[in-house]
Design an enzyme around this catalytic site. Structure first.
Site, short mmCIF file in Angstrom:
data_model
loop_
_atom_site.label_atom_id
_atom_site.label_comp_id
_atom_site.label_asym_id
_atom_site.label_seq_id
_atom_site.Cartn_x
_atom_site.Cartn_y
_atom_site.Cartn_z
CB SER A 52 -0.88 0.02 1.25
OG SER A 52 -1.53 1.29 1.32
CG ASN A 80 -2.40 6.99 -10.60
OD1 ASN A 80 -3.19 7.72 -11.22
ND2 ASN A 80 -2.58 5.67 -10.52
CE1 TYR A 99 -10.58 10.70 -4.83
CE2 TYR A 99 -11.94 12.47 -5.73
CZ TYR A 99 -10.98 11.49 -5.90
OH TYR A 99 -10.42 11.30 -7.13
CB ALA A 127 -7.75 13.17 0.70
CE LYS A 128 -7.45 12.31 -5.59
NZ LYS A 128 -6.19 11.57 -5.84
CB ALA A 180 -9.36 9.34 -17.26
NE ARG A 209 -10.31 -0.01 -9.41
CZ ARG A 209 -9.76 -0.85 -8.57
NH1 ARG A 209 -9.97 -2.15 -8.69
NH2 ARG A 209 -9.00 -0.41 -7.60
P1 NAI Z 1 -8.57 3.20 -10.65
O1 NAI Z 1 -9.42 2.67 -9.54
O2 NAI Z 1 -8.77 2.63 -12.01
O3 NAI Z 1 -7.03 3.03 -10.30
C1 NAI Z 1 -6.51 3.26 -9.02
C2 NAI Z 1 -5.46 2.21 -8.76
O4 NAI Z 1 -4.87 2.47 -7.47
C3 NAI Z 1 -6.03 0.79 -8.71
O5 NAI Z 1 -5.31 -0.06 -9.58
C4 NAI Z 1 -5.90 0.38 -7.25
O6 NAI Z 1 -5.68 -1.00 -7.06
C5 NAI Z 1 -4.71 1.21 -6.81
N1 NAI Z 1 -4.69 1.43 -5.36
C6 NAI Z 1 -5.73 1.74 -4.56
N2 NAI Z 1 -5.33 1.85 -3.29
C7 NAI Z 1 -4.00 1.60 -3.28
C8 NAI Z 1 -3.01 1.58 -2.26
N3 NAI Z 1 -3.34 1.82 -0.99
N4 NAI Z 1 -1.75 1.32 -2.60
C9 NAI Z 1 -1.41 1.05 -3.88
N5 NAI Z 1 -2.30 1.04 -4.89
C10 NAI Z 1 -3.58 1.32 -4.59
O7 NAI Z 1 -8.80 4.78 -10.66
P2 NAI Z 1 -8.24 5.91 -11.63
O8 NAI Z 1 -9.40 6.63 -12.19
O9 NAI Z 1 -7.21 5.38 -12.55
O10 NAI Z 1 -7.58 6.90 -10.56
C11 NAI Z 1 -6.20 7.21 -10.50
C12 NAI Z 1 -6.02 8.48 -9.69
O11 NAI Z 1 -6.65 9.57 -10.37
C13 NAI Z 1 -6.65 8.43 -8.30
O12 NAI Z 1 -5.81 9.10 -7.39
C14 NAI Z 1 -7.94 9.18 -8.48
O13 NAI Z 1 -8.41 9.73 -7.27
C15 NAI Z 1 -7.51 10.23 -9.47
N6 NAI Z 1 -8.60 10.84 -10.20
C16 NAI Z 1 -9.24 10.15 -11.18
C17 NAI Z 1 -10.26 10.75 -11.89
C18 NAI Z 1 -10.92 10.08 -13.04
O14 NAI Z 1 -11.71 10.76 -13.73
N7 NAI Z 1 -10.64 8.81 -13.32
C19 NAI Z 1 -10.75 12.09 -11.53
C20 NAI Z 1 -9.96 12.76 -10.54
C21 NAI Z 1 -8.95 12.12 -9.89
#
Ligand code: NAI
Length: 304
Positions: A75, A99, A164, A167-168, A196, A199
């Site tokens: 983590s 990320n 969220y 934190a952000k 983007a 999931r």
């Molecule tokens: P996602 O759920 O597809 O990917 C997040 C990844 O982080 C997953 O593979 C998950 O297993 C991993 N993860 C979660 N907790 C973890 C931990 N404690 N340690 C290591 N890995 C961990 O989500 P997405 O959309 O790719 O999000 C990526 C980042 O972008 C996040 O920080 C999210 O908050 C941010 N974000 C995404 C947006 C979007 O539109 N998709 C909008 C704004 C922010």
């Protein structure tokens, strides 16, 4: 077109790189010569469970395309272990992409301590833990590129996301302070607020919009900000669906009473329209800009 941006010999950590945006960032760096740590805890969208398969799959994708990568399944809260993986495998670190993330969306009146704490721990504390563990290496080599992942939910506020959003925006504060601390050591720290399909958003946005929000579009900005030829630091950018823009603070010219500097509430009410009027607004960028107004008042007082 600009010449190809390469990361040969650069060691890049991407957290949460087993899926979504992180996977795209990792694949982009892998194709362009970087040596990668693909970190992912492998849990679900809400942060439950864990598995090594998500990170392993991406490492395999990078290797089969001719790139170099190792997996890490810790983590981000245990940032030191992720950094240790990078140092053991490659001996150094050049780029940290924070990320990883999860969601626990719930309206504030129903939010539990666990909903709150888990989100702070993974997003804010996780970004801190990974970056702080890498920081001595970056400082010693006087080179580093750090990218933080914020969100429109934090910048603008969003219903059901108090945990969220806090934190952000905390992450942006962390980035802004680290940009100042890293400045003299050639460590640039920037923040992105992506949008983007992943999931995380698949249940939030309609399909037609999701089709436009390809996650690899976000990786292009990450690639540029992480490159050695990019000198940007302390920036905040919105990116997604083929759109990228920079954000900044804006401050009204305000109203000042002068003299002893004490306002009565009635006076604030009386001058409210000029206090909130953004005509000829200023764009403060550093802590000292906060003192500008005070210094102007003191200069006026001296002239009187
Ligand atoms: P996602 O759920 O597809 O990917 C997040 C990844 O982080 C997953 O593979 C998950 O297993 C991993 N993860 C979660 N907790 C973890 C931990 N404690 N340690 C290591 N890995 C961990 O989500 P997405 O959309 O790719 O999000 C990526 C980042 O972008 C996040 O920080 C999210 O908050 C941010 N974000 C995404 C947006 C979007 O539109 N998709 C909008 C704004 C922010």
């Amino acid at each position: 077109m600009h010449e190809e941006l390469r990361y040969d010999d650069k060691v890049v950590i991407v957290t949460g790189a087993g899926g979504g945006l992180g996977r795209e960032h990792a694949l982009m760096f892998g194709k362009r010569g970087a040596r990668l740590v693909v970190n992912d805890l492998g849990g679900d969208r809400m942060g439950d469970g864990r598995s090594s398969s998500a990170a392993d799959r991406v490492v395999e994708e990078i290797r089969s395309a001719g790139g170099e990568a190792v997996a890490n399944y810790d983590s981000v809260e245990d940032g030191a272990r992720i950094v240790e993986t990078a140092l053991d495998a490659f001996g150094t670190i050049d780029v940290v992409i924070n990320n990883a993330g999860i969601l626990r969306d719930v309206s504030f009146h129903k939010m539990t301590d666990q909903d709150w704490t888990l989100i702070q721990n993974i997003h804010l504390n996780g970004s801190r833990a990974v970056t702080q563990a890498a920081w001595p290496t970056l400082r010693n080599k006087a080179y580093g590129r750090v990218i933080m992942t914020s969100s429109a939910a934090g910048i603008y506020g969003n219903f059901g996301q108090a945990n969220y959003a806090a934190a952000k925006l905390g992450i942006l504060g962390l980035a802004n302070a680290l940009a100042e601390e890293g400045r003299s050591r050639n460590i640039n720290v920037n923040t992105i607020a992506p949008i983007a399909a992943s999931r995380m958003t698949e249940t939030v946005f309609p399909k037609a919009l999701l089709d436009r929000l390809r996650p690899e579009a976000v990786s292009a900005l990450v690639g540029w900000l992480a490159h050695e030829s990019c000198y940007e630091t302390k920036g905040l950018f919105e990116i997604g669906a083929g759109y990228v823009a920079k954000l900044r603070w804006e401050r009204t010219c305000g109203y000042h009473l002068g003299r002893n500097g004490i306002f009565a509430p009635e006076e604030i009410a009386q001058h409210w329209n000029s206090i909130v009027d953004f005509t000829d607004a200023e764009h403060p960028t550093v802590m000292n800009d906060s003192l500008d107004a005070v210094q102007r008042i003191m200069a006026d007082d001296r002239r009187d």
